[in-house]
Design a protein around this motif. Sequence first.
Motif, PDB file in Angstrom:
ATOM      1  N   ASN A   1      -5.095   0.220  -9.938  1.00  0.00           N
ATOM      2  CA  ASN A   1      -5.601   1.462  -9.345  1.00  0.00           C
ATOM      3  C   ASN A   1      -6.084   2.354 -10.472  1.00  0.00           C
ATOM      4  O   ASN A   1      -5.469   2.415 -11.533  1.00  0.00           O
ATOM      5  CB  ASN A   1      -4.486   2.181  -8.574  1.00  0.00           C
ATOM      6  CG  ASN A   1      -3.812   1.286  -7.561  1.00  0.00           C
ATOM      7  OD1 ASN A   1      -4.213   1.229  -6.410  1.00  0.00           O
ATOM      8  ND2 ASN A   1      -2.772   0.564  -7.977  1.00  0.00           N
TER       9      ASN A   1
ATOM     10  N   PRO B   1      -8.526  -0.016  -4.637  1.00  0.00           N
ATOM     11  CA  PRO B   1      -7.562  -0.804  -5.409  1.00  0.00           C
ATOM     12  C   PRO B   1      -8.115  -2.227  -5.522  1.00  0.00           C
ATOM     13  O   PRO B   1      -8.707  -2.751  -4.575  1.00  0.00           O
ATOM     14  CB  PRO B   1      -6.291  -0.763  -4.556  1.00  0.00           C
ATOM     15  CG  PRO B   1      -6.475   0.410  -3.649  1.00  0.00           C
ATOM     16  CD  PRO B   1      -7.943   0.503  -3.384  1.00  0.00           C
TER      17      PRO B   1
ATOM     18  N   ARG C   1       0.862  -1.172   0.000  1.00  0.00           N
ATOM     19  CA  ARG C   1       0.000   0.000   0.000  1.00  0.00           C
ATOM     20  C   ARG C   1       0.903   1.228   0.000  1.00  0.00           C
ATOM     21  O   ARG C   1       1.810   1.337   0.832  1.00  0.00           O
ATOM     22  CB  ARG C   1      -0.899   0.006   1.228  1.00  0.00           C
ATOM     23  CG  ARG C   1      -2.028   1.048   1.159  1.00  0.00           C
ATOM     24  CD  ARG C   1      -3.065   0.776   2.236  1.00  0.00           C
ATOM     25  NE  ARG C   1      -4.169   1.718   2.198  1.00  0.00           N
ATOM     26  CZ  ARG C   1      -5.208   1.638   1.385  1.00  0.00           C
ATOM     27  NH1 ARG C   1      -5.282   0.634   0.527  1.00  0.00           N
ATOM     28  NH2 ARG C   1      -6.184   2.527   1.410  1.00  0.00           N
TER      29      ARG C   1
ATOM     30  N   SER D   1      -6.507   8.592  -6.600  1.00  0.00           N
ATOM     31  CA  SER D   1      -6.893   7.261  -7.043  1.00  0.00           C
ATOM     32  C   SER D   1      -8.150   6.895  -6.283  1.00  0.00           C
ATOM     33  O   SER D   1      -8.309   7.291  -5.121  1.00  0.00           O
ATOM     34  CB  SER D   1      -5.769   6.255  -6.744  1.00  0.00           C
ATOM     35  OG  SER D   1      -6.030   4.990  -7.327  1.00  0.00           O
TER      36      SER D   1
ATOM     37  N   TRP E   1      -2.619  -6.094  -8.525  1.00  0.00           N
ATOM     38  CA  TRP E   1      -3.401  -4.970  -8.024  1.00  0.00           C
ATOM     39  C   TRP E   1      -3.424  -3.859  -9.071  1.00  0.00           C
ATOM     40  O   TRP E   1      -2.399  -3.542  -9.682  1.00  0.00           O
ATOM     41  CB  TRP E   1      -2.815  -4.421  -6.731  1.00  0.00           C
ATOM     42  CG  TRP E   1      -3.056  -5.282  -5.539  1.00  0.00           C
ATOM     43  CD1 TRP E   1      -2.174  -6.147  -4.949  1.00  0.00           C
ATOM     44  CD2 TRP E   1      -4.270  -5.371  -4.785  1.00  0.00           C
ATOM     45  NE1 TRP E   1      -2.760  -6.769  -3.877  1.00  0.00           N
ATOM     46  CE2 TRP E   1      -4.051  -6.314  -3.746  1.00  0.00           C
ATOM     47  CE3 TRP E   1      -5.518  -4.755  -4.887  1.00  0.00           C
ATOM     48  CZ2 TRP E   1      -5.035  -6.648  -2.822  1.00  0.00           C
ATOM     49  CZ3 TRP E   1      -6.504  -5.084  -3.967  1.00  0.00           C
ATOM     50  CH2 TRP E   1      -6.257  -6.019  -2.947  1.00  0.00           C
TER      51      TRP E   1
ATOM     52  N   GLN F   1      -1.059  -0.913  -4.126  1.00  0.00           N
ATOM     53  CA  GLN F   1      -2.368  -0.382  -3.761  1.00  0.00           C
ATOM     54  C   GLN F   1      -2.194   1.094  -3.382  1.00  0.00           C
ATOM     55  O   GLN F   1      -1.560   1.402  -2.374  1.00  0.00           O
ATOM     56  CB  GLN F   1      -2.957  -1.156  -2.587  1.00  0.00           C
ATOM     57  CG  GLN F   1      -3.104  -2.651  -2.846  1.00  0.00           C
ATOM     58  CD  GLN F   1      -3.672  -3.364  -1.632  1.00  0.00           C
ATOM     59  OE1 GLN F   1      -4.801  -3.127  -1.219  1.00  0.00           O
ATOM     60  NE2 GLN F   1      -2.877  -4.248  -1.058  1.00  0.00           N
ATOM     61  N   CYS F   2      -2.750   1.975  -4.180  1.00  0.00           N
ATOM     62  CA  CYS F   2      -2.571   3.412  -3.963  1.00  0.00           C
ATOM     63  C   CYS F   2      -3.656   3.971  -3.046  1.00  0.00           C
ATOM     64  O   CYS F   2      -4.842   3.705  -3.244  1.00  0.00           O
ATOM     65  CB  CYS F   2      -2.603   4.151  -5.305  1.00  0.00           C
ATOM     66  SG  CYS F   2      -1.269   3.716  -6.426  1.00  0.00           S
TER      67      CYS F   2
ATOM     68  N   SER G   1      -3.609   7.858 -10.729  1.00  0.00           N
ATOM     69  CA  SER G   1      -3.497   6.454 -11.117  1.00  0.00           C
ATOM     70  C   SER G   1      -4.115   6.302 -12.508  1.00  0.00           C
ATOM     71  O   SER G   1      -4.320   7.291 -13.218  1.00  0.00           O
ATOM     72  CB  SER G   1      -4.171   5.561 -10.077  1.00  0.00           C
ATOM     73  OG  SER G   1      -5.554   5.861  -9.965  1.00  0.00           O
TER      74      SER G   1
END
Length: 287
Positions: A187, A222, A121, A218, A185, A255-256, A158
């Motif tokens: 975003n 995610p 993250r 974003s 993942w 994961q943003c 993103s």
Amino acid sequence: MITHALPSVLLVGCGDIAQRLAALLRNDFQLTGLRRRPESLPSFIAPLAADVCDDDAVRAALQHTVFDYVVITLTPGERSEDRYRQVYVDGTRNVLAALQGSPRLLFVSSTSVYAQDKGERVDEQSPALGKGFSGRCLLEAERLVAESGFAATVLRLSGVYGAGRNRLLIQVREGRVGVAQAAQWTNRIHADDAARALEHLLRRWQAGSVPAPCYIASDTQPVPAGEVWCWLAEQMGVALPMAADTLQQPASGKQCSSALLQQTGFQFLYPDFRAGYADALSNTAKL
């Protein structure tokens, strides 16, 4: 020097997201769009012609005007390191050198500046080391902005989707998705929310709230790529060539988090991909 009755905004690049932003600002700001071919800009954006890669042309275009805000949204046109460097690095340098007065800058960057690829993250405090030439060039452009002496903030977007960006819908409809990447993942942010985030930061700045040096933009979810593909396929009534256990593979990617942006009061119109793709799905027959 030319002065303006309304606060003035220079939109450098002035592509899709900048024009969406301009539509949100048109009643309260005087808008100017700087791009190579400004003839097609909406009538509420004053056209200014210059290629950001041409230092002399940029200086000539900006030498007599002072702007209150400058929003830089550049697009390279082709995915090559040379072009990314010409547009993002050299182009940003040329614009910064040509600006008059003390405008406040908003620079649009990308979450590709984060190289994390094991499901981590990431937020604004995470190390940004660049991922590929795109991330490295954007980081270099960000540094130019940060060291310019102008008050500035960076918005890292993103993956942008929305009207006019239908490639994924077409790929899913035709079954052309990379099954090996299903557990990665992903975003994303809807183009309307990208423009709204810029508007939000600009209006807060105008009201006296100094922005942070950087924000991630974003949406709030995610999600593994395969989950998006499967949902879209279900909505469109098509089958995808993916095994049932595909999404159970260890995830890659990152994961943003846009928590910092949301803490400023920003709210997404499209908080997840399901909300954002609803309009596009209603028009899939036109694709």
